[in-house]
Design a protein around this motif. Structure first.
Motif, PDB file in Angstrom:
ATOM      1  N   ALA A  38       0.873  -1.181   0.000  1.00 14.13           N
ATOM      2  CA  ALA A  38       0.000   0.000   0.000  1.00 14.13           C
ATOM      3  C   ALA A  38       0.911   1.233   0.000  1.00 14.13           C
ATOM      4  O   ALA A  38       0.629   2.237   0.652  1.00 14.13           O
ATOM      5  CB  ALA A  38      -0.937   0.000   1.198  1.00 14.13           C
ATOM      6  N   ALA A  39       2.042   1.102  -0.714  1.00 16.42           N
ATOM      7  CA  ALA A  39       3.029   2.182  -0.851  1.00 16.42           C
ATOM      8  C   ALA A  39       3.382   2.766   0.531  1.00 16.42           C
ATOM      9  O   ALA A  39       3.615   2.009   1.469  1.00 16.42           O
ATOM     10  CB  ALA A  39       2.524   3.234  -1.827  1.00 16.42           C
ATOM     11  N   CYS A  40       3.377   4.097   0.636  1.00 14.28           N
ATOM     12  CA  CYS A  40       3.820   4.711   1.900  1.00 14.28           C
ATOM     13  C   CYS A  40       2.839   4.457   3.046  1.00 14.28           C
ATOM     14  O   CYS A  40       3.198   4.633   4.213  1.00 14.28           O
ATOM     15  CB  CYS A  40       4.014   6.211   1.723  1.00 14.28           C
ATOM     16  N   ALA A  41       1.598   4.057   2.724  1.00  8.55           N
ATOM     17  CA  ALA A  41       0.623   3.738   3.781  1.00  8.55           C
ATOM     18  C   ALA A  41       0.738   2.278   4.214  1.00  8.55           C
ATOM     19  O   ALA A  41      -0.014   1.822   5.084  1.00  8.55           O
ATOM     20  CB  ALA A  41      -0.793   4.032   3.292  1.00  8.55           C
ATOM     21  N   GLY A  42       1.675   1.542   3.628  1.00 10.20           N
ATOM     22  CA  GLY A  42       1.737   0.090   3.816  1.00 10.20           C
ATOM     23  C   GLY A  42       1.918  -0.354   5.249  1.00 10.20           C
ATOM     24  O   GLY A  42       1.295  -1.323   5.684  1.00 10.20           O
ATOM     25  N   PHE A  43       2.769   0.340   6.007  1.00  8.93           N
ATOM     26  CA  PHE A  43       3.006  -0.104   7.389  1.00  8.93           C
ATOM     27  C   PHE A  43       1.716  -0.042   8.205  1.00  8.93           C
ATOM     28  O   PHE A  43       1.416  -0.943   8.981  1.00  8.93           O
ATOM     29  CB  PHE A  43       4.100   0.735   8.061  1.00  8.93           C
ATOM     30  N   VAL A  44       0.945   1.019   8.032  1.00  7.76           N
ATOM     31  CA  VAL A  44      -0.279   1.153   8.842  1.00  7.76           C
ATOM     32  C   VAL A  44      -1.325   0.125   8.373  1.00  7.76           C
ATOM     33  O   VAL A  44      -2.059  -0.441   9.195  1.00  7.76           O
ATOM     34  CB  VAL A  44      -0.814   2.601   8.801  1.00  7.76           C
ATOM     35  N   TYR A  45      -1.375  -0.146   7.078  1.00  4.63           N
ATOM     36  CA  TYR A  45      -2.232  -1.250   6.589  1.00  4.63           C
ATOM     37  C   TYR A  45      -1.794  -2.574   7.226  1.00  4.63           C
ATOM     38  O   TYR A  45      -2.622  -3.388   7.652  1.00  4.63           O
ATOM     39  CB  TYR A  45      -2.116  -1.377   5.063  1.00  4.63           C
ATOM     40  N   ALA A  46      -0.494  -2.811   7.280  1.00  4.03           N
ATOM     41  CA  ALA A  46       0.022  -4.081   7.816  1.00  4.03           C
ATOM     42  C   ALA A  46      -0.255  -4.187   9.311  1.00  4.03           C
ATOM     43  O   ALA A  46      -0.594  -5.261   9.820  1.00  4.03           O
ATOM     44  CB  ALA A  46       1.522  -4.192   7.540  1.00  4.03           C
ATOM     45  N   LEU A  47      -0.131  -3.060  10.018  1.00  2.17           N
ATOM     46  CA  LEU A  47      -0.406  -3.054  11.458  1.00  2.17           C
ATOM     47  C   LEU A  47      -1.875  -3.408  11.720  1.00  2.17           C
ATOM     48  O   LEU A  47      -2.190  -4.194  12.623  1.00  2.17           O
ATOM     49  CB  LEU A  47      -0.084  -1.666  12.028  1.00  2.17           C
ATOM     50  N   ALA A  48      -2.773  -2.845  10.909  1.00  2.55           N
ATOM     51  CA  ALA A  48      -4.208  -3.144  11.078  1.00  2.55           C
ATOM     52  C   ALA A  48      -4.468  -4.623  10.789  1.00  2.55           C
ATOM     53  O   ALA A  48      -5.245  -5.279  11.495  1.00  2.55           O
ATOM     54  CB  ALA A  48      -5.031  -2.261  10.144  1.00  2.55           C
ATOM     55  N   SER A  49      -3.814  -5.160   9.765  1.00  2.00           N
ATOM     56  CA  SER A  49      -4.017  -6.579   9.416  1.00  2.00           C
ATOM     57  C   SER A  49      -3.504  -7.465  10.540  1.00  2.00           C
ATOM     58  O   SER A  49      -4.192  -8.403  10.969  1.00  2.00           O
ATOM     59  CB  SER A  49      -3.264  -6.917   8.122  1.00  2.00           C
ATOM     60  N   ALA A  50      -2.308  -7.180  11.027  1.00  5.52           N
ATOM     61  CA  ALA A  50      -1.713  -8.006  12.086  1.00  5.52           C
ATOM     62  C   ALA A  50      -2.559  -7.942  13.349  1.00  5.52           C
ATOM     63  O   ALA A  50      -2.787  -8.964  14.020  1.00  5.52           O
ATOM     64  CB  ALA A  50      -0.288  -7.518  12.369  1.00  5.52           C
ATOM     65  N   THR A  51      -3.032  -6.745  13.673  1.00  2.00           N
ATOM     66  CA  THR A  51      -3.864  -6.594  14.878  1.00  2.00           C
ATOM     67  C   THR A  51      -5.126  -7.447  14.759  1.00  2.00           C
ATOM     68  O   THR A  51      -5.544  -8.109  15.720  1.00  2.00           O
ATOM     69  CB  THR A  51      -4.217  -5.104  15.083  1.00  2.00           C
ATOM     70  N   SER A  52      -5.714  -7.473  13.557  1.00  2.00           N
ATOM     71  CA  SER A  52      -6.927  -8.282  13.362  1.00  2.00           C
ATOM     72  C   SER A  52      -6.638  -9.763  13.556  1.00  2.00           C
ATOM     73  O   SER A  52      -7.443 -10.483  14.146  1.00  2.00           O
ATOM     74  CB  SER A  52      -7.499  -8.062  11.959  1.00  2.00           C
ATOM     75  N   PHE A  53      -5.487 -10.221  13.052  1.00  6.23           N
ATOM     76  CA  PHE A  53      -5.121 -11.638  13.222  1.00  6.23           C
ATOM     77  C   PHE A  53      -5.005 -11.980  14.711  1.00  6.23           C
ATOM     78  O   PHE A  53      -5.412 -13.054  15.144  1.00  6.23           O
ATOM     79  CB  PHE A  53      -3.777 -11.938  12.547  1.00  6.23           C
ATOM     80  N   ILE A  54      -4.422 -11.071  15.482  1.00  3.37           N
ATOM     81  CA  ILE A  54      -4.244 -11.356  16.922  1.00  3.37           C
ATOM     82  C   ILE A  54      -5.576 -11.243  17.665  1.00  3.37           C
ATOM     83  O   ILE A  54      -5.936 -12.114  18.449  1.00  3.37           O
ATOM     84  CB  ILE A  54      -3.176 -10.429  17.538  1.00  3.37           C
ATOM     85  N   ARG A  55      -6.336 -10.206  17.350  1.00  3.18           N
ATOM     86  CA  ARG A  55      -7.598 -10.012  18.083  1.00  3.18           C
ATOM     87  C   ARG A  55      -8.601 -11.124  17.789  1.00  3.18           C
ATOM     88  O   ARG A  55      -9.439 -11.451  18.617  1.00  3.18           O
ATOM     89  CB  ARG A  55      -8.175  -8.627  17.784  1.00  3.18           C
ATOM     90  N   SER A  56      -8.515 -11.707  16.596  1.00  2.19           N
ATOM     91  CA  SER A  56      -9.434 -12.806  16.262  1.00  2.19           C
ATOM     92  C   SER A  56      -9.062 -14.097  16.980  1.00  2.19           C
ATOM     93  O   SER A  56      -9.842 -15.041  17.009  1.00  2.19           O
ATOM     94  CB  SER A  56      -9.415 -13.056  14.753  1.00  2.19           C
ATOM     95  N   GLY A  57      -7.825 -14.157  17.499  1.00 10.21           N
ATOM     96  CA  GLY A  57      -7.376 -15.373  18.166  1.00 10.21           C
ATOM     97  C   GLY A  57      -6.578 -16.295  17.266  1.00 10.21           C
ATOM     98  O   GLY A  57      -6.096 -17.346  17.696  1.00 10.21           O
ATOM     99  N   MET A  58      -6.398 -15.915  15.988  1.00 11.69           N
ATOM    100  CA  MET A  58      -5.692 -16.808  15.070  1.00 11.69           C
ATOM    101  C   MET A  58      -4.199 -16.916  15.396  1.00 11.69           C
ATOM    102  O   MET A  58      -3.614 -17.992  15.297  1.00 11.69           O
ATOM    103  CB  MET A  58      -5.869 -16.319  13.637  1.00 11.69           C
ATOM    104  N   TYR A  59      -3.574 -15.770  15.755  1.00  9.24           N
ATOM    105  CA  TYR A  59      -2.148 -15.776  16.094  1.00  9.24           C
ATOM    106  C   TYR A  59      -1.909 -14.990  17.373  1.00  9.24           C
ATOM    107  O   TYR A  59      -2.720 -14.127  17.738  1.00  9.24           O
ATOM    108  CB  TYR A  59      -1.322 -15.142  14.972  1.00  9.24           C
ATOM    109  N   ARG A  60      -0.748 -15.254  18.010  1.00  6.43           N
ATOM    110  CA  ARG A  60      -0.406 -14.534  19.250  1.00  6.43           C
ATOM    111  C   ARG A  60       0.753 -13.566  19.082  1.00  6.43           C
ATOM    112  O   ARG A  60       0.850 -12.580  19.802  1.00  6.43           O
ATOM    113  CB  ARG A  60      -0.056 -15.541  20.360  1.00  6.43           C
ATOM    114  N   THR A  61       1.678 -13.859  18.148  1.00  2.00           N
ATOM    115  CA  THR A  61       2.890 -13.041  18.025  1.00  2.00           C
ATOM    116  C   THR A  61       3.157 -12.778  16.540  1.00  2.00           C
ATOM    117  O   THR A  61       3.348 -13.718  15.765  1.00  2.00           O
ATOM    118  CB  THR A  61       4.097 -13.785  18.648  1.00  2.00           C
TER     119      THR A  61
END
Ligand code: UT7
Length: 357
Positions: free
Chosen positions: A110-133
């Motif tokens: 997502a170009a220069c917005a990529g890190f914040v997109y990735a942070l939102a994706s990672a947070t969703s994976f953790i909050r859903s219970g799929m991953y812990r780290t």
């Protein structure tokens, strides 16, 4: 409830420094113009020993060390980049290969917005219970795509990497709200060309008789940008997205302890901070030393803000970014690691995912 605290942070930049004086020798520009129009004094540029992978791995090791974790602890690696070392395999897989471990791995562009997109994706994976780290890396070696005869772009960009480690916690830490947006009608405002049909295949290409003309890669793809257009878009979306994300988290701008914006132009950051009525000491700026490092700019700025002692347990941070696509993203992050130790000790039971998750 289950949340995704930031427990590690790190950055890496190439050793090679490109100053405004160096650029004066390349194009018709001046230190005075660059500093007054952009705030940039120098940037880092990848040398022969550097790659997207090497910078990303150095930043990741820094983040793991701060968290007191090892690669075998990571469940997933998400890399935000538009300059992977290979088209195939993913940059995230190359990072995993260097770090070790057996995490799942994929990239986001997502170009220069990529890190914040990735942070939102990672947070969703953790909050859903799929991953812990989860390791989230923002890295770009975009000077590979800069035409150093084009003064409109070559003064702005530099190379670098930043990384954060996210871990499950039962306390409200890490990203509490996010806003992601895109307007594909703005692709032409900022892009790097890829494939071209010009010239077709070589006349003696034996496959041409069967396949017909095939596209080929542009041999020296260089970034093209409508600077004024991006500037206007940037100030508007930075302000809109920052306001929206704060509201979504149930907070107000007065509750924001530190704005960590994408470092693209000092004037863009100043204009956004003015509009949001955030004083200078609540806005982190390091563009003078690194220029625009694309997906790396926010995790690099975060790492420096923490090192400077400007971020404390319980602080509310706003990350806000914009870039090619056109795309934008904002994140409200509550700083700190409350509850993480308990989760580590009990294998995640202290942060059970939602019943329907
Ligand atoms: O992550 C997203 C990435 N991109 C961005 O964030 C870019 C956003 N845009 C910007 O940061 C600014 O628009 C620029 C820094 C790219 C340009 O600044 P500006 O104040 O918008 O300048 P301008 O394009 O309006 O140009 C003003 C003048 C022009 O000369 P004339 O026509 O007035 O004679 C340009 O040719 O400045 C000239 N110019 C330069 N002069 C010296 C443009 N680039 C340069 C340069 N050195 N490097």
């Amino acid at each position: 409830m289950r949340y995704a605290a930031i427990t590690g942070w790190g950055m890496a930049v190439p050793d090679r420094v490109l100053t405004n004086a160096d650029l004066e020798a390349l194009v018709d520009t001046s230190d005075e113009w660059i500093v007054s129009r952009t705030g940039i004094r120098e940037r880092r540029i990848a040398g022969p020993g550097d790659s997207n992978t090497s910078l990303a791995v150095a930043a990741s090791r820094d983040a793991l060390a701060k968290a007191g974790r090892v690669p075998a602890d990571i469940d997933l690696i998400i890399t935000a980049t538009f300059t992977p070392d290979l088209f195939l395999a993913s940059q995230a897989c190359m990072i995993q290969a260097e770090l070790g471990g057996s995490a799942a791995a994929f990239d986001i562009n997502a170009a220069c917005a990529g890190f914040v997109y990735a942070l939102a994706s990672a947070t969703s994976f953790i909050r859903s219970g799929m991953y812990r780290t989860i390791l989230v890396v923002g890295v770009d070696t975009q000077t590979r795509f800069i035409d150093y005869t084009d003064r409109a772009t070559c003064v702005l960009f530099g190379d670098g990497a930043g990384a954060v480690l996210l871990e499950a916690t039962g306390e409200p830490r890490g990203e509490l709200a996010s806003v992601l947006g895109a307007d594909g009608s703005g692709v032409q405002a900022l892009y790097v060309p890829g494939w071209t049909w010009d010239d077709g295949p070589a006349g003696d290409d034996p496959t041409a008789a069967v396949l017909g003309p095939r596209p080929r890669l542009d041999t020296h793809p260089a970034m093209l940008m409508q600077g004024n257009e991006v500037f206007r878009f940037a100030v508007k979306v930075m302000c809109d997205a920052a306001r929206q994300v704060v509201l979504k988290a149930g907070l107000s701008l007065d509750d924001v302890d530190m704005l960590i914006p994408h470092q693209a132009n000092r004037r863009i950051i100043d204009a956004a901070a003015r509009t949001l009525a955030l004083p200078r000491d609540r806005v982190w700026i390091n563009i003078d030393r690194y220029g625009n490092t694309s997906a790396a700019s926010i995790p690099m700025a975060l790492t420096e803000a923490v090192a400077a002692g400007k971020v404390a347990e319980g602080d509310n941070l706003v990350f806000v970014a914009f870039g090619g696509g056109l795309s934008w993203a904002a994140s409200l992050v509550r700083w700190g690691t409350a509850g993480v130790e308990r989760c580590r000790a009990d294998g995640g039971a202290a942060a059970a995912p939602p019943a329907d998750g």
